[in-house]
Design a protein around this motif. Structure first.
Motif, PDB file in Angstrom:
ATOM      1  N   PRO A   8       0.794  -1.222  -0.122  1.00 28.39           N
ATOM      2  CA  PRO A   8      -0.007   0.039  -0.057  1.00 28.39           C
ATOM      3  C   PRO A   8       0.827   1.235  -0.042  1.00 28.39           C
ATOM      4  CG  PRO A   8       0.314  -0.687   1.968  1.00 28.39           C
ATOM      5  CD  PRO A   8       0.630  -1.816   1.109  1.00 28.39           C
ATOM      6  N   GLY A   9       0.291   2.317  -0.590  1.00 27.78           N
ATOM      7  CA  GLY A   9       0.931   3.648  -0.641  1.00 27.78           C
ATOM      8  C   GLY A   9       0.031   4.617  -1.374  1.00 27.78           C
ATOM      9  N   LEU A  10       0.080   5.803  -1.030  1.00 23.85           N
ATOM     10  CA  LEU A  10      -0.880   6.827  -1.563  1.00 23.85           C
ATOM     11  C   LEU A  10      -0.390   7.068  -3.044  1.00 23.85           C
ATOM     12  CD1 LEU A  10      -1.931   9.195   1.180  1.00 23.85           C
ATOM     13  CD2 LEU A  10      -3.367   7.719  -0.145  1.00 23.85           C
ATOM     14  N   THR A  11       0.836   7.368  -3.181  1.00 23.06           N
ATOM     15  CA  THR A  11       1.520   7.606  -4.369  1.00 23.06           C
ATOM     16  C   THR A  11       1.695   6.610  -5.121  1.00 23.06           C
ATOM     17  OG1 THR A  11       2.701   9.656  -3.418  1.00 23.06           O
ATOM     18  CG2 THR A  11       3.504   8.985  -5.632  1.00 23.06           C
ATOM     19  N   ARG A  12       2.118   5.557  -4.864  1.00 20.20           N
ATOM     20  CA  ARG A  12       2.241   4.113  -5.721  1.00 20.20           C
ATOM     21  C   ARG A  12       1.873   2.997  -4.850  1.00 20.20           C
ATOM     22  NH1 ARG A  12       6.937   6.739  -6.018  1.00 20.20           N
ATOM     23  NH2 ARG A  12       7.855   5.063  -4.851  1.00 20.20           N
ATOM     24  N   CYS A  13       0.913   2.406  -5.403  1.00 20.99           N
ATOM     25  CA  CYS A  13       0.455   1.241  -4.651  1.00 20.99           C
ATOM     26  C   CYS A  13       0.393   0.017  -5.465  1.00 20.99           C
ATOM     27  CB  CYS A  13      -1.177   1.414  -4.372  1.00 20.99           C
ATOM     28  SG  CYS A  13      -1.867   0.151  -3.510  1.00 20.99           S
ATOM     29  N   GLY A  14       1.324  -0.918  -4.962  1.00 21.87           N
ATOM     30  CA  GLY A  14       1.735  -1.938  -5.964  1.00 21.87           C
ATOM     31  C   GLY A  14       0.744  -3.203  -5.505  1.00 21.87           C
ATOM     32  N   ILE A  15       0.314  -3.807  -6.659  1.00 21.29           N
ATOM     33  CA  ILE A  15      -0.842  -4.720  -6.703  1.00 21.29           C
ATOM     34  C   ILE A  15      -0.111  -6.061  -7.376  1.00 21.29           C
ATOM     35  CG2 ILE A  15      -3.162  -5.556  -7.204  1.00 21.29           C
ATOM     36  CD1 ILE A  15      -4.167  -2.685  -6.723  1.00 21.29           C
ATOM     37  N   SER A  16      -0.226  -7.184  -7.120  1.00 24.86           N
ATOM     38  CA  SER A  16       0.227  -8.448  -7.537  1.00 24.86           C
ATOM     39  C   SER A  16      -0.891  -9.479  -7.286  1.00 24.86           C
ATOM     40  CB  SER A  16       1.509  -8.808  -7.247  1.00 24.86           C
ATOM     41  OG  SER A  16       1.671  -9.406  -5.808  1.00 24.86           O
ATOM     42  N   LEU A  17      -0.698 -10.555  -8.343  1.00 26.65           N
ATOM     43  CA  LEU A  17      -1.562 -11.705  -8.042  1.00 26.65           C
ATOM     44  C   LEU A  17      -0.545 -12.976  -8.364  1.00 26.65           C
ATOM     45  CD1 LEU A  17      -4.475 -12.422  -7.598  1.00 26.65           C
ATOM     46  CD2 LEU A  17      -4.561 -13.270 -10.106  1.00 26.65           C
ATOM     47  N   VAL A  18      -0.625 -13.929  -7.550  1.00 23.24           N
ATOM     48  CA  VAL A  18       0.403 -15.112  -7.474  1.00 23.24           C
ATOM     49  C   VAL A  18      -0.631 -16.399  -7.330  1.00 23.24           C
ATOM     50  CG1 VAL A  18       2.192 -16.253  -6.282  1.00 23.24           C
ATOM     51  CG2 VAL A  18       2.459 -13.860  -6.843  1.00 23.24           C
ATOM     52  N   ASP A  19      -0.218 -17.463  -7.924  1.00 24.04           N
ATOM     53  CA  ASP A  19      -0.706 -18.635  -7.461  1.00 24.04           C
ATOM     54  C   ASP A  19       0.298 -19.732  -7.045  1.00 24.04           C
ATOM     55  OD1 ASP A  19      -3.577 -18.939  -8.239  1.00 24.04           O
ATOM     56  OD2 ASP A  19      -2.987 -19.580 -10.277  1.00 24.04           O
ATOM     57  N   GLY A  20      -0.161 -19.968  -5.686  1.00 21.06           N
ATOM     58  CA  GLY A  20       0.749 -20.830  -4.909  1.00 21.06           C
ATOM     59  C   GLY A  20       0.336 -22.258  -5.076  1.00 21.06           C
ATOM     60  N   GLY A  21       1.446 -22.967  -5.664  1.00 25.09           N
ATOM     61  CA  GLY A  21       1.304 -24.555  -5.736  1.00 25.09           C
ATOM     62  C   GLY A  21       1.626 -25.268  -4.520  1.00 25.09           C
ATOM     63  N   SER A  22       1.937 -26.633  -4.755  1.00 24.52           N
ATOM     64  CA  SER A  22       2.696 -27.433  -3.786  1.00 24.52           C
ATOM     65  C   SER A  22       3.855 -26.959  -3.386  1.00 24.52           C
ATOM     66  CB  SER A  22       2.290 -28.935  -4.108  1.00 24.52           C
ATOM     67  OG  SER A  22       3.414 -29.099  -5.380  1.00 24.52           O
ATOM     68  N   GLY A  23       4.217 -27.089  -2.050  1.00 26.67           N
ATOM     69  CA  GLY A  23       5.672 -26.764  -1.688  1.00 26.67           C
ATOM     70  C   GLY A  23       5.728 -25.325  -1.618  1.00 26.67           C
ATOM     71  N   ARG A  24       6.835 -25.021  -2.209  1.00 26.25           N
ATOM     72  CA  ARG A  24       7.297 -23.360  -2.473  1.00 26.25           C
ATOM     73  C   ARG A  24       6.963 -23.006  -3.760  1.00 26.25           C
ATOM     74  NH1 ARG A  24       9.775 -21.551   2.285  1.00 26.25           N
ATOM     75  NH2 ARG A  24      11.194 -20.082   1.138  1.00 26.25           N
ATOM     76  N   THR A  25       6.238 -23.601  -4.446  1.00 24.20           N
ATOM     77  CA  THR A  25       6.225 -23.531  -6.017  1.00 24.20           C
ATOM     78  C   THR A  25       4.941 -22.168  -6.193  1.00 24.20           C
ATOM     79  OG1 THR A  25       6.269 -25.636  -6.844  1.00 24.20           O
ATOM     80  CG2 THR A  25       5.073 -24.028  -8.426  1.00 24.20           C
ATOM     81  N   VAL A  26       5.410 -21.145  -6.822  1.00 22.63           N
ATOM     82  CA  VAL A  26       4.609 -20.038  -6.883  1.00 22.63           C
ATOM     83  C   VAL A  26       4.854 -19.485  -8.336  1.00 22.63           C
ATOM     84  CG1 VAL A  26       4.598 -19.242  -4.573  1.00 22.63           C
ATOM     85  CG2 VAL A  26       6.340 -18.494  -5.967  1.00 22.63           C
ATOM     86  N   THR A  27       3.678 -18.993  -8.970  1.00 17.98           N
ATOM     87  CA  THR A  27       3.567 -18.516 -10.058  1.00 17.98           C
ATOM     88  C   THR A  27       3.067 -17.276 -10.268  1.00 17.98           C
ATOM     89  OG1 THR A  27       3.076 -20.725 -11.040  1.00 17.98           O
ATOM     90  CG2 THR A  27       2.801 -19.108 -12.642  1.00 17.98           C
ATOM     91  N   ALA A  28       3.710 -16.039 -10.810  1.00 15.66           N
ATOM     92  CA  ALA A  28       3.131 -14.774 -10.863  1.00 15.66           C
ATOM     93  C   ALA A  28       2.267 -14.730 -12.040  1.00 15.66           C
ATOM     94  CB  ALA A  28       4.261 -13.753 -11.287  1.00 15.66           C
ATOM     95  N   LEU A  29       1.174 -14.158 -11.785  1.00 12.21           N
ATOM     96  CA  LEU A  29       0.026 -14.104 -12.863  1.00 12.21           C
ATOM     97  C   LEU A  29      -0.089 -12.636 -13.143  1.00 12.21           C
ATOM     98  CD1 LEU A  29      -2.621 -16.315 -11.228  1.00 12.21           C
ATOM     99  CD2 LEU A  29      -1.233 -16.837 -12.875  1.00 12.21           C
TER     100      LEU A  29
END
Length: 194
Positions: A8-29
């Motif tokens: 969060p931030g007023l000037t710049r607010c970062g937003i992301s979406l990630v899918d978490g799989g089994s273990g530590r597997t993550v994929t940026a969407l």
């Protein structure tokens, strides 16, 4: 697990979406940064952030929204703006019945880099590596939003186990106290009949 990470931030607010799989597997969407001009009234800036967050929630349907918790900042005005931006995102998620989790900056840094005191460059480098991205997400707010989502994917199972253990311990304590109260009643009845 589909997680929407929000730096969060007023000037710049970062937003992301990630899918978490089994273990530590993550994929940026997806990842983006919502920008609001400093000369706009505060309410209008918060509305723009809320509108963007709502659009993301309605479009991507995350199961959880992970938001950076404002821990401490030397600039009170910046801290207030950051907290307000996080608040409107949390409210939008709550209205949709989406779980909201807050993570401190040191928790996020520790999860992604192994050090709770890592710098922005280290976080960005590790996010790029973990997600197998061709290039580093820019600006840093985008990388931070991705780091929040990754952190939640990796910490959520542990947090759930801890919550279950705490609930089981509380239930065991309740049962013990109930049995103890019954024993005391029985003892008092026996003592009264003598």
């Amino acid at each position: 697990m589909r997680v929407m990470g929000v730096d969060p931030g007023l000037t710049r607010c970062g937003i992301s979406l990630v899918d978490g799989g089994s273990g530590r597997t993550v994929t940026a969407l997806d990842v983006d940064v919502v920008r609001t001009p400093p000369d706009l009234p505060l309410a209008e800036r918060l509305l723009r952030i809320s509108d963007a967050a709502e659009y993301w929630m309605d479009t991507h349907r995350p199961e959880v929204v992970a938001i950076e918790r404002v821990f401490s900042q030397h600039n009170v005005r910046t801290a207030m703006g950051t907290a307000q931006a996080g608040g409107v995102v949390a409210l939008a998620a709550a209205r949709r019945g989406i779980e909201v989790c807050f993570h401190t900056p040191s928790e996020v840094k520790a999860a992604v880099t192994g050090s709770g005191t890592a710098g922005k460059a280290q976080v960005t480098a590790m996010v790029t590596r973990i997600l197998g991205l061709q290039q580093a997400p820019k600006p840093a707010d985008a990388a931070d939003a991705l780091a929040l989502a990754i952190c939640h994917c990796w910490r959520a199972p542990m947090l759930a186990r801890m919550a279950r253990a705490e609930a089981a311990a509380a239930e065991q304590k309740r049962r013990y106290e109930s049995r103890l109260a019954e024993l005391n009643k029985t003892r008092l009845k026996k003592a009264g009949t003598r």
